[in-house]
Each structure stands twice: as C-alpha cells, then as structure tokens.
Design a protein around this motif. Structure first.
Motif, short mmCIF file in Angstrom:
data_model
loop_
_atom_site.label_atom_id
_atom_site.label_comp_id
_atom_site.label_asym_id
_atom_site.label_seq_id
_atom_site.Cartn_x
_atom_site.Cartn_y
_atom_site.Cartn_z
N ALA A 49 0.83 -1.20 0.00
CA ALA A 49 0.00 0.00 0.00
C ALA A 49 0.86 1.26 0.00
O ALA A 49 0.60 2.22 -0.75
N CYS A 50 1.90 1.26 0.82
CA CYS A 50 2.79 2.43 0.90
C CYS A 50 3.52 2.67 -0.42
O CYS A 50 3.63 3.82 -0.90
N VAL B 187 4.68 7.32 8.76
CA VAL B 187 3.87 7.61 9.94
C VAL B 187 2.79 6.53 10.11
O VAL B 187 1.87 6.44 9.28
N PRO B 188 2.89 5.68 11.13
CA PRO B 188 1.81 4.73 11.42
C PRO B 188 0.60 5.47 11.97
O PRO B 188 0.72 6.25 12.93
N GLN C 252 6.48 2.04 25.63
CA GLN C 252 5.06 2.39 25.67
C GLN C 252 4.74 3.44 24.62
O GLN C 252 5.45 4.43 24.45
N GLY C 253 3.65 3.21 23.87
CA GLY C 253 3.21 4.16 22.86
C GLY C 253 3.77 3.95 21.48
O GLY C 253 3.28 4.55 20.52
N THR C 254 4.80 3.10 21.34
CA THR C 254 5.35 2.86 20.01
C THR C 254 4.43 1.94 19.22
O THR C 254 3.72 1.11 19.77
N ALA C 255 4.45 2.10 17.91
CA ALA C 255 3.57 1.33 17.04
C ALA C 255 3.96 -0.15 17.05
O ALA C 255 5.15 -0.50 17.10
N LEU D 178 0.15 5.55 7.01
CA LEU D 178 -0.51 4.26 6.82
C LEU D 178 -1.62 4.10 7.85
O LEU D 178 -1.40 4.29 9.04
N THR D 179 -2.82 3.73 7.39
CA THR D 179 -3.93 3.48 8.29
C THR D 179 -4.59 2.14 7.95
O THR D 179 -4.44 1.62 6.84
N VAL D 180 -5.30 1.60 8.93
CA VAL D 180 -6.07 0.36 8.74
C VAL D 180 -7.47 0.66 9.27
O VAL D 180 -7.71 0.57 10.48
#
Length: 337
Positions: A54-55, A125-126, A142-145, A175-177
């Motif tokens: 996709a990217c 960018v995730p 914590q907080g990482t994709a 990128l999004t899902v």
C-alpha cells in the motif's frame, strides 16, 4: 525440489503425487507449499507485506497517477507482485491470506496516503488502526507502534524504491487500517498489551497455510525423524535449532507442538522462543506474575525460578524430551535439567 522459504526438501513422492503439476512452479518460487497428498496450498501475505504494498503504491501514484500492482521484496528475499489500487497519492491494498483458513485479518484493507517532501527524505507515519504498546516491554517502549522489525524494514525499503522509481526528492507516507481496532479484538493483541489496532508483522512476508500443511505433511516428516528431531515453533527457532543441533533434523511445527510431540515420541528436542514453548508446557504460566507475555516475563527476576520449575515439571512427565529456550539473539535462557 526445495522450498525457498523454509528450506524444506520435498520428497520425490510428494511431487509425483501432485494433482496440479502446473502449480509446481509456484511451489518452486515459494508462493505455495506442496503437501504429502499432492495438493498445493497457496501462501498468503502478512500484514507487513500488505502494508508495504500500500505504501509503495501510494508513492508511485504521485507520479504515475494510477497503480494497479507493485513488486515487493519480502524479508525472506523473494520478490512478489501484489495487487493494489493507487491513485494520486492514495492507495489501498487488501490482505490476501492465501489458503490459510483461520486468518482473522483476511481481506483487511490497508490505506496509505503519500505527499511529496520538498526538503527531501522519507517519513513513515503509522496512523489509525495500527496498534501501539500499552506499556514498556523488553523490546518496545510504551506508545510505540506495534510494527515488527522485519515488517518495518520491508515497508521502508518499499517506500525508498518507490521514491527512486517516481523520481521524487522524498515523501511522507501515512498508513492506516480503517477496520484495525475492530479486527484487533479477534487477535491476541488485547491480551498482550497492544491496544488501538492490529499489529503489522511478517518474519518472512508470507502467511503459511499451516492448518492443512501441518496435518498432511509435517507430521509425517516428524515421524520419519523420530529419535533425531528438533521441534521448533517459528523461523527464528528454526534457525537456532539448526545451529544448536546440527546432528538432528530441525522441523518447524508452529502451534502444533502437542501433535508433533505425540508423533516424535521420546529422544526429542523442543527448541524455540519462550512464548509458544512455555505456553505449551503450561498455558497458565503467566498467572500471578503481572506480566502480559512470556517474553516480558523472561526479562524479570521471576524468570529463572518459573522457567526452572516449569521445565522440571515437564521433564518429569516427558523424561526423554529435552527443552531448550532461546532468546531472539540465539542465547539459551532456559533448558531442561
């Protein structure tokens, strides 16, 4: 004929029994697996491969407007062609699970948006639908994709290739899902401390059709290797099993350790990363530890005592089976007494 993904040498009898000789070329290329019964099962693509496609398509569509397919070089080194729908900086790719019947992410849409970067460079960018770690773990903050190392490398490599092909100075890709949070509830993510969406993973880039392939082929291989088999759970386990036990036959059995052990019998080695191995020995091993995963447990002061206790109990039940647990670097962190 050898499988280029697992390095498994298919017996000549399997090839002779193949019901679809025209599909053997896909087996040779690693796109499919051959089973003992002669059927050919198609490998699917991981979330990492789908994300990379996709990217790449989003970036290419900045220059070429419409993009219907892209080539992605997977972590295992095989280059595949993936269908996409890219147009003017936006691209979608739908996850193809192949012939794996239990893939809850099958058909999931990944959407990438790309814009040119006038200052040069690449930024990935995730976005929404990709999970993140709710707390610190041995390998993630914590907080990482929740994107695996091999998957991230595949994504970044694909973006770089597209930037070069499209003759851009640079790009930013988001990128999004869209259905990621919904589908994640059907996975183990909520139980292992990943919230907000799915994980983007892929050690080889392929999804194995293990449900059928295990039943028809691998168990027979385990039976033939009885007395000299090393049963392992994943690609890293397979690599380290071969290094640690070169005189034995290392066999990747995935989640099917119980079935494989029944066939292999005594004088067998189980070797792999801590998660699947200890969960197989004791599904309740994390109770009372405060840890969300076995990997997290392995980084605490509790690890040595719990691992020794569980391995000793397993050895008492299976005196002829040796268990060796390794970390991701191949270091032995626990083994049977």
């Amino acid at each position: 004929m050898r499988d280029p993904v697992t390095d498994f040498e298919y017996p000549a009898a399997w090839t002779a029994a193949c019901r679809s000789p025209a599909l053997l070329e896909d087996v040779r290329r690693g796109l499919a697996v051959l089973t003992a019964s002669g059927s050919v099962l198609r490998r699917g693509f991981t979330t990492g491969t789908t994300a990379a496609a996709a990217c790449k398509a989003a970036v290419l569509s900045l220059t070429f407007d419409t993009v219907s397919e892209v080539k992605v070089t997977l972590p295992c080194g095989i280059t595949v062609t993936v269908p996409v729908d890219g147009y003017r900086g936006r691209a979608s790719c739908w996850k193809d699970a192949g012939d794996y019947p239990s893939d809850v992410t099958a058909g999931l849409e990944f959407v990438a948006m790309a814009v040119p970067s006038l200052s040069g460079g690449v930024q990935f960018v995730p976005g929404e639908g990709i999970g993140s770690f709710a707390r610190d773990t041995p390998r993630h903050r914590q907080g990482t994709a929740a994107i695996g190392e091999q998957a991230l490398e595949c994504i970044l490599r694909s973006i770089d290739e597209a930037v070069e092909e499209a003759e851009l100075c640079g790009t930013t890709v988001i990128l999004t899902v869209p259905r990621g949070p919904e589908v994640a509830q059907k996975t183990l993510n909520p139980r292992v401390g990943i919230h907000g969406g799915i994980s983007v993973l892929g050690t080889t880039g392929f999804v194995e059709p293990w449900d059928d392939h295990m039943t028809e082929g691998v168990l027979e291989r385990v039976g033939r290797a009885a007395g000299r088999a090393v049963l392992t759970t994943g690609r890293l386990g397979l690599r380290y099993s071969r290094l640690l036990f070169p005189e034995r036959e290392a066999i990747l059995v995935g989640n099917n350790l119980a079935e494989a052990l029944r066939v292999a019998g005594e004088d067998t080695v189980i070797c792999g990363l801590p998660g699947l191995v200890l969960k197989f020995i004791n599904p309740d091993v994390l109770d009372g530890t405060g840890c969300a995963t076995v990997e997290e447990l392995s980084a605490t002061v509790l690890w040595k005592g719990i691992a020794c206790r569980e391995l000793a109990a397993f050895r008492a039940l299976h005196p002829g089976v040796r268990v060796v647990i390794v970390d991701r670097g191949g270091r032995i962190i626990a083994e049977s007494p």
